[in-house]
Design an enzyme around this catalytic site. Structure first.
Site, short mmCIF file in Angstrom:
data_model
loop_
_atom_site.label_atom_id
_atom_site.label_comp_id
_atom_site.label_asym_id
_atom_site.label_seq_id
_atom_site.Cartn_x
_atom_site.Cartn_y
_atom_site.Cartn_z
N SER A 161 0.83 -1.21 0.00
CA SER A 161 0.00 0.00 0.00
C SER A 161 0.86 1.27 0.00
CB SER A 161 -1.06 0.01 1.10
OG SER A 161 -2.04 -0.98 0.82
N CYS A 213 -0.87 -3.68 4.04
CA CYS A 213 -1.72 -4.85 3.87
C CYS A 213 -0.91 -6.11 4.14
CB CYS A 213 -2.27 -4.91 2.45
SG CYS A 213 -3.24 -3.45 2.03
N HIS A 261 3.54 14.43 5.68
CA HIS A 261 3.41 15.85 5.36
C HIS A 261 3.90 16.62 6.59
CE1 HIS A 261 0.86 14.75 1.97
NE2 HIS A 261 0.13 14.03 2.78
#
Lengths: 118, 118
Positions: free
Chosen positions: B63, B83, B68
């Protein structure tokens, strides 16, 4: 407290399996979703899995939009994280839910950065 | 029902502001976090903002990992979505919490794809 951003975690079920395995379609729809949300695209990364499935991420001025697809399950996971008052992650959600032909979904909205005040 | 993946949404507060504004440091730490979580990196996208802040996303086989940063607020938003049974997003969290020198955090774990069974 004011949040820095809104993050939608979206599970889309019952999607069109051909669309979930089409990287060109997904790239175009993710770009359209970024525009619908009022974000500015700064970069991207995509990968096509074998035997199937696509991961696509757009970095935007206001955070990121990501999709992971499992065509064999008709499932897509969306992450629609936008900051600022000029963006609307729900507009991206509406665009992508229709684009993938989802028949069911689950959406969680999480406020990000609530403790990061000026 | 079995989830397809585990997604950690992490808000890190009180971080080292210089590290939050250092794209090379963030790139290296995100790669190390991906390894700690047992994921395989397939692609990446990074952007340095002006006057400050960095966005970085790693696409992984399992995934994605995203960060940020808002150096002026000592704040970083992490998304650690993995996952499969061989990965541990909490290991990536531990690595990055230390890497940024966070003094406080908030973590939400969301199970993804609960309705996408075989």
């Amino acid at each position: 407290m004011q949040a820095l951003g809104r993050h939608l975690l979206v599970d889309l079920y019952g999607c069109n399996r051909e669309r979930l395995d089409d990287p060109d379609y997904i790239t175009a729809e993710l770009q359209a979703a970024a525009q619908a949300a009022g974000t500015r695209v700064l970069g991207s990364a995509f990968h096509r899995f074998s035997p199937g499935g696509v991961t696509g991420v757009l970095i935007v001025q206001e955070s990121h939009l990501a999709v992971h697809t499992w065509p064999e399950r008709g499932y897509a996971a969306l992450d629609l994280f936008t900051c600022g008052h000029q963006t609307d992650p729900w507009a991206a959600y509406q665009r992508l839910r229709c684009a993938f032909g989802a028949t069911q979904d689950n959406v969680v909205e999480v406020s990000r950065g609530l403790g990061a005040g000026e």
